[in-house]
Design a protein around this motif. Structure first.
Motif, PDB file in Angstrom:
ATOM      1  N   GLY A 120       0.824  -1.199   0.000  1.00 57.87           N
ATOM      2  CA  GLY A 120       0.000   0.000   0.000  1.00 57.87           C
ATOM      3  C   GLY A 120       0.858   1.247   0.000  1.00 57.87           C
ATOM      4  N   GLU A 121       0.671   2.114   0.975  1.00 52.91           N
ATOM      5  CA  GLU A 121       1.427   3.364   1.057  1.00 52.91           C
ATOM      6  C   GLU A 121       2.752   3.195   1.796  1.00 52.91           C
ATOM      7  N   PHE A 122       3.100   1.946   2.150  1.00 51.75           N
ATOM      8  CA  PHE A 122       4.300   1.693   2.947  1.00 51.75           C
ATOM      9  C   PHE A 122       5.324   0.858   2.176  1.00 51.75           C
ATOM     10  N   THR A 123       6.563   0.902   2.684  1.00 54.54           N
ATOM     11  CA  THR A 123       7.621   0.004   2.232  1.00 54.54           C
ATOM     12  C   THR A 123       8.128  -0.740   3.451  1.00 54.54           C
ATOM     13  N   HIS A 153       7.032   5.076   5.163  1.00 55.32           N
ATOM     14  CA  HIS A 153       6.134   5.497   4.098  1.00 55.32           C
ATOM     15  C   HIS A 153       6.869   5.419   2.765  1.00 55.32           C
ATOM     16  N   ARG A 154       6.128   5.328   1.682  1.00 59.66           N
ATOM     17  CA  ARG A 154       6.742   5.200   0.366  1.00 59.66           C
ATOM     18  C   ARG A 154       7.647   6.398   0.054  1.00 59.66           C
ATOM     19  N   ASP A 155       7.355   7.553   0.656  1.00 61.53           N
ATOM     20  CA  ASP A 155       8.189   8.735   0.407  1.00 61.53           C
ATOM     21  C   ASP A 155       9.383   8.823   1.358  1.00 61.53           C
ATOM     22  N   GLY A 156       9.589   7.770   2.181  1.00 61.79           N
ATOM     23  CA  GLY A 156      10.751   7.727   3.064  1.00 61.79           C
ATOM     24  C   GLY A 156      10.504   8.211   4.468  1.00 61.79           C
ATOM     25  N   ARG A 157       9.324   8.752   4.745  1.00 63.22           N
ATOM     26  CA  ARG A 157       9.032   9.234   6.096  1.00 63.22           C
ATOM     27  C   ARG A 157       8.922   8.052   7.067  1.00 63.22           C
ATOM     28  N   PRO A 158       9.373   8.209   8.322  1.00 63.63           N
ATOM     29  CA  PRO A 158       9.238   7.138   9.312  1.00 63.63           C
ATOM     30  C   PRO A 158       7.777   6.876   9.645  1.00 63.63           C
ATOM     31  N   VAL A 159       7.522   5.684  10.130  1.00 60.26           N
ATOM     32  CA  VAL A 159       6.160   5.269  10.489  1.00 60.26           C
ATOM     33  C   VAL A 159       6.014   5.241  12.000  1.00 60.26           C
ATOM     34  N   ASP A 160       4.920   5.785  12.493  1.00 59.45           N
ATOM     35  CA  ASP A 160       4.586   5.684  13.910  1.00 59.45           C
ATOM     36  C   ASP A 160       3.665   4.475  14.076  1.00 59.45           C
ATOM     37  N   PRO A 161       4.150   3.381  14.715  1.00 58.60           N
ATOM     38  CA  PRO A 161       3.330   2.171  14.847  1.00 58.60           C
ATOM     39  C   PRO A 161       1.972   2.430  15.492  1.00 58.60           C
ATOM     40  N   ALA A 162       1.890   3.438  16.366  1.00 59.84           N
ATOM     41  CA  ALA A 162       0.626   3.725  17.061  1.00 59.84           C
ATOM     42  C   ALA A 162      -0.451   4.210  16.098  1.00 59.84           C
ATOM     43  N   GLU A 163      -0.046   4.702  14.928  1.00 61.44           N
ATOM     44  CA  GLU A 163      -1.006   5.226  13.969  1.00 61.44           C
ATOM     45  C   GLU A 163      -1.487   4.177  12.971  1.00 61.44           C
ATOM     46  N   LEU A 164      -0.913   2.983  13.007  1.00 64.97           N
ATOM     47  CA  LEU A 164      -1.296   1.928  12.072  1.00 64.97           C
ATOM     48  C   LEU A 164      -2.589   1.251  12.533  1.00 64.97           C
ATOM     49  N   ALA A 166      -5.140  -2.106  12.665  1.00 64.53           N
ATOM     50  CA  ALA A 166      -4.887  -3.540  12.852  1.00 64.53           C
ATOM     51  C   ALA A 166      -4.699  -4.219  11.496  1.00 64.53           C
ATOM     52  N   GLU A 167      -5.473  -3.794  10.495  1.00 61.34           N
ATOM     53  CA  GLU A 167      -5.358  -4.385   9.157  1.00 61.34           C
ATOM     54  C   GLU A 167      -4.002  -4.061   8.538  1.00 61.34           C
ATOM     55  N   GLN A 168      -3.551  -2.819   8.705  1.00 55.32           N
ATOM     56  CA  GLN A 168      -2.243  -2.441   8.165  1.00 55.32           C
ATOM     57  C   GLN A 168      -1.122  -3.232   8.843  1.00 55.32           C
ATOM     58  N   GLU A 169      -1.204  -3.357  10.150  1.00 53.42           N
ATOM     59  CA  GLU A 169      -0.196  -4.130  10.874  1.00 53.42           C
ATOM     60  C   GLU A 169      -0.140  -5.563  10.371  1.00 53.42           C
ATOM     61  N   SER A 170      -1.314  -6.158  10.157  1.00 53.22           N
ATOM     62  CA  SER A 170      -1.375  -7.538   9.689  1.00 53.22           C
ATOM     63  C   SER A 170      -0.730  -7.676   8.315  1.00 53.22           C
ATOM     64  N   GLU A 174       2.708  -9.793   7.384  1.00 57.26           N
ATOM     65  CA  GLU A 174       2.725 -10.819   6.342  1.00 57.26           C
ATOM     66  C   GLU A 174       3.813 -10.539   5.312  1.00 57.26           C
ATOM     67  N   ALA A 175       3.964  -9.265   4.937  1.00 57.04           N
ATOM     68  CA  ALA A 175       4.977  -8.901   3.949  1.00 57.04           C
ATOM     69  C   ALA A 175       6.380  -9.162   4.480  1.00 57.04           C
TER      70      ALA A 175
END
Length: 254
Positions: A120-123, A153-164, A166-170, A174-175
Motif C-alpha cells: 500500500g502506502e508503505f515500504t 512510508h513510500r516517500d521515506g518518512r518514518p512510520v509511527d506504529p501507534a497510527e497503524l 490492525a489491518e495495516q499491521e497484519s 505478512e509482507a
C-alpha cells in the motif's frame, strides 16, 4: 533479555575459514555461547570470514545471514543434516535428512541494501539481526520496535506504529514474513501418515550451533585428558594434527 554489544575486536575478511580448525572452533564456541541466541548466526558467519566484521554481519537481513550460515555448516561439518519437524496437518513427528542448499557467492555484500516490498502506502524491509536485538531489548514493545525500524512510508518518512490500523499491521507482518521466508533455506517433505506436503524454514544457525556446541566441548575434553597425562599445553595440543591427538588419546585410555 539484557542488552548485548558486540566484542571490540574484528576478524578480517577472507574467502572463508573452517570453524573445525581447533583454535577457531574454541573461539567460535566462546563467542557464540555468550551471545544471545538471535546473534549467534551473525557471530559465526563473521568468525568464518564471510563478513568483514561483526557490525556488518549484524546488518545482514536474517535470511541472508542464514544463507551464509549454511555455507559455514557445509565447510565445517558437511552439507548433510538431520532434523525433526512436526506435520502441520496431522501432528505426526517426522525425522528428516537433507542436503543444505549453498549460495554461489561466498562473501556477504550489503552494498545493494536489504530486500524490500511495497505494501500500500508503505515500504517494508526484511529485519536484520540488529533489529531483532533492539526488539528483544524492549520485550513489552517488541512488535512496535520492529515496525518502526523496518517500515516507512513510500516517500521515506518514518512510520509511527501507534497510527497503524490492525489491518495495516497484519499486512505489514505478512509482507515482512514473506520477504524473510523467501531467503531462508526451506525443507519440503511428504508426511507418510497423511500424505500432505510439509514445508518448514530451516533454522540453520541453530543446526550450526548445535554441532559446534558438541564438537568444542569434546575437543576440550581431549585437551584436558592429554594435558593431564603428558603435561602438554593447550596451544601445543591444539596445534597437533587431529589424527595424532587421537592416537595419543587412545594410548592414555589403554
Amino acid at each position: 533479555m539484557s542488552a548485548w554489544s558486540p566484542p571490540g575486536r574484528a576478524v578480517r575478511r577472507d574467502a572463508g575459514r573452517d570453524l573445525a580448525e581447533p583454535h577457531l572452533l574454541l573461539e567460535a564456541w566462546d563467542q557464540a555461547a555468550t551471545a544471545p541466541a538471535a546473534v549467534r548466526c551473525a557471530v559465526l558467519v563473521q568468525l568464518a570470514g564471510l563478513c568483514p566484521d561483526l557490525e556488518s554481519a549484524l546488518d545482514l537481513d536474517v535470511g541472508e545471514c542464514a544463507d551464509l550460515a549454511a555455507l559455514v555448516h557445509a565447510t565445517t561439518f558437511g552439507r548433510e543434516v538431520e532434523g525433526v519437524i512436526t506435520c502441520s496437518f496431522c501432528g505426526e513427528t517426522l525425522s528428516v535428512e537433507i542436503c543444505l542448499p549453498i549460495r554461489k557467492e561466498p562473501v556477504a555484500d550489503t552494498a545493494n541494501g536489504l530486500r524490500r516490498a511495497a505494501v500500500g502506502e508503505f515500504t517494508v524491509r526484511a529485519p536484520t539481526t540488529r533489529d531483532l536485538l533492539a526488539a528483544a531489548a524492549a520485550p513489552d514493545r517488541a512488535r512496535a520496535v520492529l515496525l518502526s525500524r523496518c517500515v516507512q512510508h513510500r516517500d521515506g518518512r518514518p512510520v509511527d506504529p501507534a497510527e497503524l490500523t490492525a489491518e495495516q499491521e497484519s499486512l505489514l507482518d505478512e509482507a515482512a514474513e514473506s520477504i524473510t521466508d523467501a531467503a531462508l533455506p526451506m525443507l519440503c517433505t511428504r508426511c507418510p501418515a497423511c500424505d500432505n506436503e510439509v514445508r518448514a524454514a530451516l533454522d540453520v544457525a541453530a543446526l550450526l550451533w548445535d554441532r559446534i556446541n558438541v564438537a568444542a566441548p569434546r575437543l576440550m575434553t581431549e585437551v584436558a585428558v592429554l594435558a593431564r597425562a603428558f603435561g602438554w599445553s593447550e596451544a601445543d595440543l591444539l596445534a597437533m594434527p587431529a589424527a595424532r591427538r587421537a592416537a595419543y588419546l587412545a594410548r592414555v585410555e589403554m
